[in-house]
Write a protein that holds these residues in place. Structure first.
Motif, PDB file in Angstrom:
ATOM      1  N   ILE A  52      -5.504 -15.384  -2.979  1.00  9.80           N
ATOM      2  CA  ILE A  52      -4.672 -15.179  -1.790  1.00  9.80           C
ATOM      3  C   ILE A  52      -3.283 -15.772  -1.994  1.00  9.80           C
ATOM      4  O   ILE A  52      -2.261 -15.158  -1.635  1.00  9.80           O
ATOM      5  CB  ILE A  52      -5.350 -15.795  -0.550  1.00  9.80           C
ATOM      6  N   ASN A  53      -3.224 -16.964  -2.577  1.00 10.27           N
ATOM      7  CA  ASN A  53      -1.919 -17.612  -2.811  1.00 10.27           C
ATOM      8  C   ASN A  53      -1.070 -16.819  -3.802  1.00 10.27           C
ATOM      9  O   ASN A  53       0.149 -16.665  -3.614  1.00 10.27           O
ATOM     10  CB  ASN A  53      -2.122 -19.036  -3.320  1.00 10.27           C
ATOM     11  N   GLU A  54      -1.710 -16.318  -4.857  1.00  7.28           N
ATOM     12  CA  GLU A  54      -0.982 -15.504  -5.830  1.00  7.28           C
ATOM     13  C   GLU A  54      -0.505 -14.199  -5.202  1.00  7.28           C
ATOM     14  O   GLU A  54       0.609 -13.726  -5.481  1.00  7.28           O
ATOM     15  CB  GLU A  54      -1.872 -15.214  -7.039  1.00  7.28           C
ATOM     16  N   LYS A  55      -1.338 -13.648  -4.350  1.00  4.60           N
ATOM     17  CA  LYS A  55      -0.981 -12.410  -3.653  1.00  4.60           C
ATOM     18  C   LYS A  55       0.224 -12.621  -2.746  1.00  4.60           C
ATOM     19  O   LYS A  55       1.178 -11.825  -2.747  1.00  4.60           O
ATOM     20  CB  LYS A  55      -2.190 -11.944  -2.838  1.00  4.60           C
ATOM     21  N   SER A  69       2.302  -0.789   0.648  1.00  5.57           N
ATOM     22  CA  SER A  69       1.992   0.099  -0.469  1.00  5.57           C
ATOM     23  C   SER A  69       1.679  -0.700  -1.729  1.00  5.57           C
ATOM     24  O   SER A  69       0.732  -0.401  -2.468  1.00  5.57           O
ATOM     25  CB  SER A  69       3.160   1.051  -0.723  1.00  5.57           C
ATOM     26  N   TYR A  70       2.478  -1.749  -1.975  1.00  6.96           N
ATOM     27  CA  TYR A  70       2.285  -2.597  -3.159  1.00  6.96           C
ATOM     28  C   TYR A  70       0.941  -3.329  -3.082  1.00  6.96           C
ATOM     29  O   TYR A  70       0.207  -3.436  -4.082  1.00  6.96           O
ATOM     30  CB  TYR A  70       3.425  -3.599  -3.243  1.00  6.96           C
ATOM     31  N   ASP A  71       0.642  -3.827  -1.878  1.00  5.92           N
ATOM     32  CA  ASP A  71      -0.622  -4.534  -1.655  1.00  5.92           C
ATOM     33  C   ASP A  71      -1.803  -3.625  -1.972  1.00  5.92           C
ATOM     34  O   ASP A  71      -2.751  -4.004  -2.680  1.00  5.92           O
ATOM     35  CB  ASP A  71      -0.695  -4.998  -0.200  1.00  5.92           C
ATOM     36  N   GLN A  72      -1.773  -2.399  -1.459  1.00  5.78           N
ATOM     37  CA  GLN A  72      -2.860  -1.453  -1.677  1.00  5.78           C
ATOM     38  C   GLN A  72      -2.995  -1.093  -3.155  1.00  5.78           C
ATOM     39  O   GLN A  72      -4.100  -0.976  -3.683  1.00  5.78           O
ATOM     40  CB  GLN A  72      -2.628  -0.191  -0.847  1.00  5.78           C
ATOM     41  N   GLY A  78      -8.924  -6.321  -5.986  1.00  8.03           N
ATOM     42  CA  GLY A  78      -9.264  -7.744  -5.878  1.00  8.03           C
ATOM     43  C   GLY A  78      -9.934  -8.064  -4.555  1.00  8.03           C
ATOM     44  O   GLY A  78     -10.924  -8.805  -4.506  1.00  8.03           O
ATOM     45  N   ASP A  79      -9.392  -7.506  -3.461  1.00  3.32           N
ATOM     46  CA  ASP A  79      -9.974  -7.723  -2.136  1.00  3.32           C
ATOM     47  C   ASP A  79     -11.418  -7.225  -2.091  1.00  3.32           C
ATOM     48  O   ASP A  79     -12.314  -7.906  -1.586  1.00  3.32           O
ATOM     49  CB  ASP A  79      -9.145  -7.007  -1.065  1.00  3.32           C
ATOM     50  N   ARG A  80     -11.623  -6.033  -2.622  1.00  2.00           N
ATOM     51  CA  ARG A  80     -12.973  -5.448  -2.615  1.00  2.00           C
ATOM     52  C   ARG A  80     -13.929  -6.250  -3.506  1.00  2.00           C
ATOM     53  O   ARG A  80     -15.109  -6.402  -3.188  1.00  2.00           O
ATOM     54  CB  ARG A  80     -12.917  -3.990  -3.083  1.00  2.00           C
TER      55      ARG A  80
END
Length: 231
Positions: A52-55, A69-72, A78-80
């Motif tokens: 999460i911190n790196e994100k 868009s970048y997050d997706q 990673g989230d999944r």
């Protein structure tokens, strides 16, 4: 680490001496499972926090209009993965607990067959339920002491079986027994909190403690009656 200790006020003075060691051996396994839960949850929390911190750090350098868009594109996997990881960890502990419980029951039944001198068939399926039935019907052990924890564990076999055989799905939702730490989401069993796993371990410990006492009482009764007959 789990706290290794006994309350001496809770001790039952076993006449069947092997039960002292068997009780201790069984308790060690439950303590190990408790430690495994704590270690896995701690490791998961550390890794997820780092992710999460790196994100956040990466997204902070991306213009607001492109962040979603970048997050997706770069973090959805990673989230999944973290969603799957926590499910796999907790489901694995649930399966391991029931596997350990049934393994110890099988060993205990073989000990009883030898000590009581009563020959019975060893069950190959539905071990938890069938062995209890054998102990009560064939050996004449009364269940009053351990029936509460036995019933609670028996009710959660549906969760265990769903995880083991149907990818956590329960076809008939009416058969799902809701307890703290586990929920049914669109027909799928989800262990939402480790309190569920810790409760199972506590029930298994209580069940074994009272089962061993009940069996010892029954064996003492049989041996005492033999002594009266012999006199």
């Amino acid at each position: 680490m789990a706290k290794f200790g006994f309350n001496f006020n809770d001790f039952h003075s076993f006449n069947w001496c092997e039960l002292w060691w068997f009780q201790y051996e069984t308790s060690i396994g439950f303590w190990a499972l408790s430690d495994l839960i704590n270690n896995q949850e701690e490791s998961y929390a550390i890794k997820k926090e780092k992710f999460i911190n790196e994100k956040k750090a990466r997204l902070a350098n991306i213009p607001d209009e492109y962040q979603a868009s970048y997050d997706q594109q770069f973090f959805e996997d990673g989230d999944r993965t973290f969603e799957q990881l926590i499910d796999i960890q907790r489901n694995s502990i649930c399966l391991s607990l029931f596997s350990y419980l049934e393994g110890k029951l099988l060993k205990f039944l073989k000990m009883m067959i030898k000590e009581f001198g009563i020959n019975v068939d060893i069950p190959k399926s539905s071990v938890f339920l069938n062995i209890n039935n054998i102990i009560e019907k064939e050996f004449g052990v009364t269940k009053e002491r351990y029936v509460k924890d036995f019933s609670r564990l028996g009710n959660q076999l549906k969760v265990r079986n769903a995880i083991a055989h149907t990818q956590s799905y329960i076809e008939d939702e009416r058969k799902f027994s809701k307890v703290e730490g586990v929920s049914l989401e669109r027909g799928k069993v989800v262990i939402t909190d480790v309190i569920y796993l810790k409760s199972l371990i506590k029930q298994a410990e209580g069940y074994f403690k009272e089962l061993l006492i009940s069996v010892d009482v029954r064996l003492t009764e049989i041996n005492t009656n033999k002594g009266f007959i012999g006199n």
